[in-house]
Scaffold this motif. Structure first.
Motif, PDB file in Angstrom:
ATOM      1  N   SER A  37       0.819  -1.211   0.000  1.00  0.00           N
ATOM      2  CA  SER A  37       0.000   0.000   0.000  1.00  0.00           C
ATOM      3  C   SER A  37       0.854   1.263   0.000  1.00  0.00           C
ATOM      4  O   SER A  37       0.415   2.309  -0.491  1.00  0.00           O
ATOM      5  CB  SER A  37      -0.944  -0.005   1.202  1.00  0.00           C
ATOM      6  N   VAL A  38       2.078   1.189   0.541  1.00  0.00           N
ATOM      7  CA  VAL A  38       2.975   2.346   0.513  1.00  0.00           C
ATOM      8  C   VAL A  38       3.371   2.663  -0.926  1.00  0.00           C
ATOM      9  O   VAL A  38       3.346   3.822  -1.361  1.00  0.00           O
ATOM     10  CB  VAL A  38       4.224   2.088   1.377  1.00  0.00           C
ATOM     11  N   PHE A  39       3.736   1.630  -1.692  1.00  0.00           N
ATOM     12  CA  PHE A  39       4.084   1.839  -3.097  1.00  0.00           C
ATOM     13  C   PHE A  39       2.875   2.340  -3.887  1.00  0.00           C
ATOM     14  O   PHE A  39       3.003   3.233  -4.734  1.00  0.00           O
ATOM     15  CB  PHE A  39       4.609   0.541  -3.711  1.00  0.00           C
ATOM     16  N   GLU A  40       1.709   1.780  -3.618  1.00  0.00           N
ATOM     17  CA  GLU A  40       0.508   2.203  -4.335  1.00  0.00           C
ATOM     18  C   GLU A  40       0.105   3.627  -3.995  1.00  0.00           C
ATOM     19  O   GLU A  40      -0.526   4.308  -4.803  1.00  0.00           O
ATOM     20  CB  GLU A  40      -0.640   1.242  -4.032  1.00  0.00           C
ATOM     21  N   ALA A  41       0.460   4.092  -2.789  1.00  0.00           N
ATOM     22  CA  ALA A  41       0.145   5.470  -2.420  1.00  0.00           C
ATOM     23  C   ALA A  41       0.950   6.456  -3.257  1.00  0.00           C
ATOM     24  O   ALA A  41       0.518   7.594  -3.475  1.00  0.00           O
ATOM     25  CB  ALA A  41       0.417   5.691  -0.936  1.00  0.00           C
ATOM     26  N   ILE A  42       2.115   6.030  -3.723  1.00  0.00           N
ATOM     27  CA  ILE A  42       2.944   6.891  -4.572  1.00  0.00           C
ATOM     28  C   ILE A  42       2.511   6.786  -6.027  1.00  0.00           C
ATOM     29  O   ILE A  42       2.397   7.800  -6.725  1.00  0.00           O
ATOM     30  CB  ILE A  42       4.425   6.520  -4.410  1.00  0.00           C
ATOM     31  N   THR A 132       7.691   2.770 -14.718  1.00  0.00           N
ATOM     32  CA  THR A 132       8.881   2.784 -13.871  1.00  0.00           C
ATOM     33  C   THR A 132       9.473   4.188 -13.788  1.00  0.00           C
ATOM     34  O   THR A 132       9.879   4.640 -12.713  1.00  0.00           O
ATOM     35  CB  THR A 132       9.937   1.795 -14.392  1.00  0.00           C
ATOM     36  N   GLU A 133       9.510   4.891 -14.900  1.00  0.00           N
ATOM     37  CA  GLU A 133      10.023   6.258 -14.892  1.00  0.00           C
ATOM     38  C   GLU A 133       9.101   7.180 -14.106  1.00  0.00           C
ATOM     39  O   GLU A 133       9.556   8.071 -13.386  1.00  0.00           O
ATOM     40  CB  GLU A 133      10.194   6.758 -16.325  1.00  0.00           C
ATOM     41  N   MET A 134       7.814   6.950 -14.218  1.00  0.00           N
ATOM     42  CA  MET A 134       6.848   7.769 -13.490  1.00  0.00           C
ATOM     43  C   MET A 134       7.017   7.579 -11.982  1.00  0.00           C
ATOM     44  O   MET A 134       7.032   8.556 -11.218  1.00  0.00           O
ATOM     45  CB  MET A 134       5.420   7.390 -13.920  1.00  0.00           C
ATOM     46  N   ARG A 141      10.891  12.899  -5.769  1.00  0.00           N
ATOM     47  CA  ARG A 141      10.416  14.241  -5.410  1.00  0.00           C
ATOM     48  C   ARG A 141       9.551  14.241  -4.145  1.00  0.00           C
ATOM     49  O   ARG A 141       9.128  15.304  -3.701  1.00  0.00           O
ATOM     50  CB  ARG A 141       9.606  14.826  -6.563  1.00  0.00           C
ATOM     51  N   GLY A 142       9.294  13.055  -3.607  1.00  0.00           N
ATOM     52  CA  GLY A 142       8.441  12.983  -2.429  1.00  0.00           C
ATOM     53  C   GLY A 142       6.968  13.166  -2.741  1.00  0.00           C
ATOM     54  O   GLY A 142       6.177  13.497  -1.849  1.00  0.00           O
ATOM     55  N   GLN A 143       6.583  12.936  -3.994  1.00  0.00           N
ATOM     56  CA  GLN A 143       5.192  13.095  -4.404  1.00  0.00           C
ATOM     57  C   GLN A 143       4.431  11.797  -4.193  1.00  0.00           C
ATOM     58  O   GLN A 143       4.987  10.701  -4.281  1.00  0.00           O
ATOM     59  CB  GLN A 143       5.110  13.505  -5.876  1.00  0.00           C
ATOM     60  N   CYS A 144       3.132  11.900  -3.932  1.00  0.00           N
ATOM     61  CA  CYS A 144       2.300  10.714  -3.752  1.00  0.00           C
ATOM     62  C   CYS A 144       0.855  11.053  -4.098  1.00  0.00           C
ATOM     63  O   CYS A 144       0.436  12.208  -4.048  1.00  0.00           O
ATOM     64  CB  CYS A 144       2.400  10.181  -2.321  1.00  0.00           C
ATOM     65  N   VAL A 145       0.107  10.020  -4.445  1.00  0.00           N
ATOM     66  CA  VAL A 145      -1.321  10.177  -4.717  1.00  0.00           C
ATOM     67  C   VAL A 145      -2.067  10.357  -3.408  1.00  0.00           C
ATOM     68  O   VAL A 145      -2.916  11.242  -3.260  1.00  0.00           O
ATOM     69  CB  VAL A 145      -1.861   8.956  -5.489  1.00  0.00           C
ATOM     70  N   ASN A 146      -1.762   9.487  -2.451  1.00  0.00           N
ATOM     71  CA  ASN A 146      -2.298   9.574  -1.094  1.00  0.00           C
ATOM     72  C   ASN A 146      -1.124   9.524  -0.123  1.00  0.00           C
ATOM     73  O   ASN A 146      -0.089   8.933  -0.417  1.00  0.00           O
ATOM     74  CB  ASN A 146      -3.257   8.417  -0.794  1.00  0.00           C
ATOM     75  N   GLN A 147      -1.292  10.108   1.038  1.00  0.00           N
ATOM     76  CA  GLN A 147      -0.226  10.060   2.031  1.00  0.00           C
ATOM     77  C   GLN A 147       0.009   8.619   2.482  1.00  0.00           C
ATOM     78  O   GLN A 147      -0.914   7.973   2.986  1.00  0.00           O
ATOM     79  CB  GLN A 147      -0.597  10.918   3.245  1.00  0.00           C
ATOM     80  N   PRO A 148       1.199   8.056   2.284  1.00  0.00           N
ATOM     81  CA  PRO A 148       1.463   6.692   2.767  1.00  0.00           C
ATOM     82  C   PRO A 148       1.303   6.618   4.283  1.00  0.00           C
ATOM     83  O   PRO A 148       1.590   7.588   4.993  1.00  0.00           O
ATOM     84  CB  PRO A 148       2.914   6.447   2.347  1.00  0.00           C
ATOM     85  N   ALA A 157       3.408   8.028   7.186  1.00  0.00           N
ATOM     86  CA  ALA A 157       4.783   7.541   6.998  1.00  0.00           C
ATOM     87  C   ALA A 157       5.590   8.540   6.180  1.00  0.00           C
ATOM     88  O   ALA A 157       5.102   9.094   5.192  1.00  0.00           O
ATOM     89  CB  ALA A 157       4.772   6.186   6.292  1.00  0.00           C
ATOM     90  N   ASP A 158       6.825   8.768   6.595  1.00  0.00           N
ATOM     91  CA  ASP A 158       7.794   9.479   5.763  1.00  0.00           C
ATOM     92  C   ASP A 158       8.461   8.448   4.850  1.00  0.00           C
ATOM     93  O   ASP A 158       8.662   7.296   5.243  1.00  0.00           O
ATOM     94  CB  ASP A 158       8.854  10.157   6.633  1.00  0.00           C
ATOM     95  N   PHE A 159       8.822   8.876   3.645  1.00  0.00           N
ATOM     96  CA  PHE A 159       9.450   7.925   2.724  1.00  0.00           C
ATOM     97  C   PHE A 159      10.505   8.635   1.879  1.00  0.00           C
ATOM     98  O   PHE A 159      10.460   9.845   1.675  1.00  0.00           O
ATOM     99  CB  PHE A 159       8.404   7.266   1.816  1.00  0.00           C
ATOM    100  N   ARG A 160      11.460   7.837   1.427  1.00  0.00           N
ATOM    101  CA  ARG A 160      12.452   8.318   0.459  1.00  0.00           C
ATOM    102  C   ARG A 160      12.825   7.173  -0.461  1.00  0.00           C
ATOM    103  O   ARG A 160      12.836   5.992  -0.057  1.00  0.00           O
ATOM    104  CB  ARG A 160      13.690   8.888   1.158  1.00  0.00           C
ATOM    105  N   LEU A 161      13.134   7.501  -1.685  1.00  0.00           N
ATOM    106  CA  LEU A 161      13.551   6.507  -2.661  1.00  0.00           C
ATOM    107  C   LEU A 161      15.007   6.139  -2.429  1.00  0.00           C
ATOM    108  O   LEU A 161      15.872   7.022  -2.326  1.00  0.00           O
ATOM    109  CB  LEU A 161      13.368   7.062  -4.074  1.00  0.00           C
TER     110      LEU A 161
END
Length: 219
Positions: A37-42, A132-134, A141-148, A157-161
């Motif tokens: 769900s964290v990956f899907e939130a991004i 994959t590029e998207m 950039r720390g962008q997400c569809v929904n907050q993880p 959750a805070d996240f970084r690639l």
């Protein structure tokens, strides 16, 4: 490259054990379904699928007991349908009437490195590289569809690639048998999804997640 790694962290987390019924009691670590769900939130699209392959635990497992007020009811679908047909209606819930106090055993001060593979669904028409590029661009950039979040939506959750997992510090130097853990829901029958479990082992802070239909999984 269709494999990605995210580092996620937060002050609190709760990956609820289904056998505990009413009270919220967390698993010792994040579950594969919560990691997905964290990956899907991004990035989530109907054309893609995320498969979590590896979980690295970065901090010791620590617990906290909390008692919280929760709303014990939801607006009925019948009332929603009536309001939609009429164009107006009363859909409010009065918290004081529906308040329930529940205890919870949560995790605190958590951090994980999550590894997942991105694949196309059978109905996809665009190439995999588009997604994959998207994802790489959005995660960097720390962008997400929904907050993880970490199990519960109130535990953001805070996240970084992580672009080079090999250069990151080692996972927690601890091994333990985590018992049967929720893998994910099987949507073979969309009207009645069934939970699937797997025997989870943490070895030097690393949990290798088996394939969803692989050996060791059970309903």
């Amino acid at each position: 490259m269709n494999t990605f790694c995210l580092e996620v962290s937060g002050p609190f987390a709760c990956f609820t054990r289904p056998e505990m019924k009413v009270e919220r009691v967390s698993y010792d670590v994040i579950t594969p379904s919560a990691a997905r769900s964290v990956f899907e939130a991004i990035l989530w699209k109907p054309e893609i699928r995320w498969t979590v392959t590896r979980i690295e635990v970065l901090k010791p497992v620590r617990w906290i007991n909390l008692r919280r007020n929760e709303v014990g009811a939801v607006v009925s679908t019948r009332n929603v349908q009536q309001a939609m047909n009429a164009g107006s209606g009363k859909l409010a819930l009065f918290i004081e009437d529906e308040r329930q106090q529940r205890a919870g055993l949560f995790l605190r001060d958590v951090a994980y490195r999550l590894h997942a593979e991105l694949a196309l669904s059978p109905k996809a028409r665009d190439p995999l590289v588009k997604y994959t590029e998207m994802f790489a661009r959005r995660a960097a950039r720390g962008q997400c569809v929904n907050q993880p979040y970490l199990g519960c939506r109130e535990f953001a959750a805070d996240f970084r690639l992580v672009t080079d997992p090999a250069s990151e510090p080692a996972a927690l130097a601890e091994s333990r048998d985590l018992g049967w853990m929720l893998h994910d829901l099987d949507f073979a029958n969309p009207a009645d999804p069934q939970p699937r479990f797997f025997r989870a082992h943490m070895t030097n802070g690393v949990i290798d997640v088996p394939p969803f239909s692989g050996e060791g999984a059970r309903s």
